[in-house]
Write an enzyme that holds these catalytic residues in place. Structure first.
Site, mmCIF file in Angstrom:
data_model
loop_
_atom_site.group_PDB
_atom_site.id
_atom_site.type_symbol
_atom_site.label_atom_id
_atom_site.label_comp_id
_atom_site.label_asym_id
_atom_site.label_seq_id
_atom_site.Cartn_x
_atom_site.Cartn_y
_atom_site.Cartn_z
ATOM 1 N N GLU A 1 21.131 -52.707 -31.666
ATOM 2 C CA GLU A 1 19.986 -52.034 -32.307
ATOM 3 C C GLU A 1 19.868 -52.423 -33.773
ATOM 4 O OE1 GLU A 1 21.286 -48.006 -31.911
ATOM 5 O OE2 GLU A 1 20.687 -47.839 -29.827
ATOM 6 N N PRO A 2 19.682 -53.684 -34.091
ATOM 7 C CA PRO A 2 19.554 -54.046 -35.501
ATOM 8 C C PRO A 2 18.189 -53.629 -36.056
ATOM 9 C CG PRO A 2 19.224 -55.991 -34.131
ATOM 10 C CD PRO A 2 19.535 -54.852 -33.199
ATOM 11 N N GLY A 3 18.188 -53.092 -37.255
ATOM 12 C CA GLY A 3 16.939 -52.762 -37.939
ATOM 13 C C GLY A 3 16.844 -53.549 -39.226
ATOM 14 N N ARG A 4 17.760 -53.229 -40.140
ATOM 15 C CA ARG A 4 17.725 -53.829 -41.474
ATOM 16 C C ARG A 4 17.782 -55.354 -41.426
ATOM 17 N NH1 ARG A 4 19.436 -51.085 -46.000
ATOM 18 N NH2 ARG A 4 20.502 -49.614 -44.644
ATOM 19 N N GLY B 1 23.380 -51.993 -37.709
ATOM 20 C CA GLY B 1 24.194 -51.811 -38.901
ATOM 21 C C GLY B 1 24.616 -53.048 -39.657
ATOM 22 N N CYS C 1 7.174 -39.208 -62.761
ATOM 23 C CA CYS C 1 7.805 -38.330 -63.749
ATOM 24 C C CYS C 1 9.177 -37.862 -63.291
ATOM 25 C CB CYS C 1 6.891 -37.141 -64.004
ATOM 26 S SG CYS C 1 5.242 -37.689 -64.433
ATOM 27 N N GLU C 2 10.090 -38.776 -63.152
ATOM 28 C CA GLU C 2 11.480 -38.490 -62.792
ATOM 29 C C GLU C 2 12.315 -39.596 -63.434
ATOM 30 O OE1 GLU C 2 12.802 -36.516 -59.999
ATOM 31 O OE2 GLU C 2 10.909 -35.840 -59.135
ATOM 32 N N TYR D 1 13.424 -50.062 -44.567
ATOM 33 C CA TYR D 1 13.587 -48.789 -45.268
ATOM 34 C C TYR D 1 12.803 -48.802 -46.582
ATOM 35 C CZ TYR D 1 17.118 -48.681 -41.667
ATOM 36 O OH TYR D 1 17.742 -48.764 -40.453
HETATM 37 C C1 LIG Z 1 19.412 -46.598 -38.201
HETATM 38 C C2 LIG Z 1 19.944 -46.905 -36.860
HETATM 39 C C3 LIG Z 1 20.054 -48.231 -36.444
HETATM 40 C C4 LIG Z 1 19.714 -49.406 -37.311
HETATM 41 O O1 LIG Z 1 20.576 -49.589 -38.362
HETATM 42 P P1 LIG Z 1 20.405 -50.902 -39.293
HETATM 43 O O2 LIG Z 1 21.430 -50.736 -40.321
HETATM 44 O O3 LIG Z 1 19.034 -50.873 -39.829
HETATM 45 O O4 LIG Z 1 20.648 -52.083 -38.438
HETATM 46 C C5 LIG Z 1 20.489 -48.469 -35.155
HETATM 47 N N1 LIG Z 1 20.814 -47.454 -34.323
HETATM 48 C C6 LIG Z 1 20.731 -46.159 -34.700
HETATM 49 C C7 LIG Z 1 21.088 -45.089 -33.751
HETATM 50 C C8 LIG Z 1 20.292 -45.841 -35.977
HETATM 51 O O5 LIG Z 1 20.210 -44.562 -36.354
#
Ligand SMILES: *Cc1c(COP(=O)(O)O)cnc(C)c1O
Length: 421
Positions: A275-278, A239, A346-347, A375
């Site tokens: 759990e970093p993604g972004r 997050g 077309c939106e 994303y």
């Molecule tokens: C989406 C998600 C993440 C990653 O969130 P980011 O904002 O991308 O870091 C981590 N854990 C869970 C359970 C998620 O659904």
């Protein structure tokens, strides 16, 4: 920081001119930087140094096999939210004991495959899921390691569509009911309670909500231990936000986030997962697009690009801002003018930016959307029968197409005609 810089007036991805990639793969496309992916992973890994920890990349942010392999080889675990992501992680060589299974709607079939294939833990989000997991683990003949995702009821102060930690959200179990649900889990024969999980939302630009949530997790750890549970692992979710508008945003740094984790839960002696993604993938990717037309409208001018909302949906879905820069650097002092930057779909929602100040651009010029690595490609679709755009990975002066653009025939031939037609 990323590795997309102007050199000699041309935007580069590491050592490769972006225009060279455009010339060889065509536009639009995504391009990722290996060095940036690894740098961001390492920032988190280093921030937790001194604690027993695993950084599990939330692969829903960008799940190309080449990206997963890059991070896995650096030591990352993976956070998956579907059976498909589990299969992708395994195909990229990630061992089961480094894969965490999150998500509110795991099916019995997804659970079974992960139990057979090997899993680090399930982050369970509801009582009915506990029952299904217990039953399936019994059928497979294994004990499933679990945490329960608690919803700490804190306001992540982010966009409503990506806030997950308020009581009105569908995620997790209200923290007030956690002891009851842990007691239920503890009594199940085929489950082993090992920890607690929390994830309060995405694109958080302030550390306070994390602090509040992790304090609650720390209190709960003590209570659950008193209740007899061997809480030894804390999954603290992802997050952490990134700066989408470089000029005026400065989200917290992973080092400060790591210090916060140590301060709030460090004394508990638990292994920690994040759990970093972004933050790993976001600024590691660009979407590159070509100007098709510059159109003068009533009181406003439009830049019509060959990229569209189906390729990058974040502006349409979350009103998200992306910095959009020309691939050829404008000369210093070049006058800018406001444009609405749109795609061909077309939106009316197919609008990337309104009244954005841009240097003069003409048909055929290239622009790059910054911070498009997370994303982006994963949320793309073939709406308007527009092919999924290629993904390219750069590593130093090398680059490779890591997902090719499908041909129209490939797209059309996925459909099948019933025999009565
Ligand atoms: C989406 C998600 C993440 C990653 O969130 P980011 O904002 O991308 O870091 C981590 N854990 C869970 C359970 C998620 O659904």
């Amino acid at each position: 920081m990323d590795h997309f810089l102007y050199r000699d007036g041309v935007l580069h991805a590491e050592d490769v001119p972006v225009a060279d990639i455009a010339a060889s793969v065509g536009t639009p496309f995504y391009v990722y930087s290996t060095a940036t992916l690894l740098r961001h992973f390492k920032l988190f890994d280093d921030a937790l140094e001194g604690m027993d920890h695993l950084v599990c990349y939330a692969m829903k942010a960008a799940s190309n096999q080449a990206i997963l392999k890059t991070l896995a080889q650096a030591g990352a675990g993976m956070d998956v939210v579907s059976g498909g992501e589990y299969a992708r992680a395994r195909a990229a060589g990630v061992p089961g004991d480094k894969i965490v299974f999150s998500g509110v709607g795991k099916t019995a079939d997804e659970i079974r495959k992960a139990l057979i294939g090997g899993i680090r833990q399930f982050n369970v989000e509801s009582e009915p899921e506990l029952e299904v997991l217990n039953r399936v683990a019994g059928e497979v003949g294994v004990i499933a390691p679990i945490t329960i995702r608690v919803n700490p009821d804190v306001d992540a102060k982010t966009h409503a569509k990506i806030a997950t930690g308020k009581s009105e959200n569908k995620f997790g179990i209200p923290i007030a009911r956690a002891r009851e649900v842990y007691a239920m889990a503890g009594a199940m024969d085929h489950l082993e309670v090992i920890g607690i999980d929390v994830h309060i939302g995405s694109q958080l630009t302030d550390l306070t909500p994390f602090e509040l949530a992790y304090q609650k997790v720390a209190e709960l750890t003590v209570q659950l231990r008193e209740d007899g549970h061997d809480i030894r692992r804390l999954d603290l979710g992802g997050g952490l936000g990134i700066p989408y508008a470089r000029s005026n945003e400065a989200p917290p740094l992973p080092t400060d986030y790591g210090a916060l984790i140590k301060r709030t839960v460090g004394h508990l002696g638990c292994e920690v997962e994040i759990e970093p993604g972004r933050l790993i993938a976001g600024n590691a990717g660009l979407m590159v697009s070509e100007v098709i037309y510059v159109k003068s409208g009533e009181g406003r001018d439009f830049l019509i690009l060959d990229g569209a909302m189906n390729d990058l949906i974040r502006p349409a879905m979350y009103e998200a801002h992306h910095d959009i820069v020309p691939v050829i650097e404008p000369a210093p002092g070049t006058e800018q003018a406001p444009y609405d930057i749109v795609g061909p779909v077309c939106e009316s929602g197919d609008t990337f930016a309104k009244q954005r100040m841009m240097p003069p651009l003409a048909a055929g010029d290239l622009v790059a959307f910054r911070s498009a690595g997370a994303y982006g490609a994963v949320m793309s679709s073939e709406y308007n029968t527009r092919p999924l755009i290629p993904e390219v990975l750069v590593n130093g002066d090398q680059y490779a197409v890591i997902r090719a653009r499908p041909t129209f025939d490939e797209m059309i031939n996925r459909d099948t005609i019933p025999e009565w037609l």
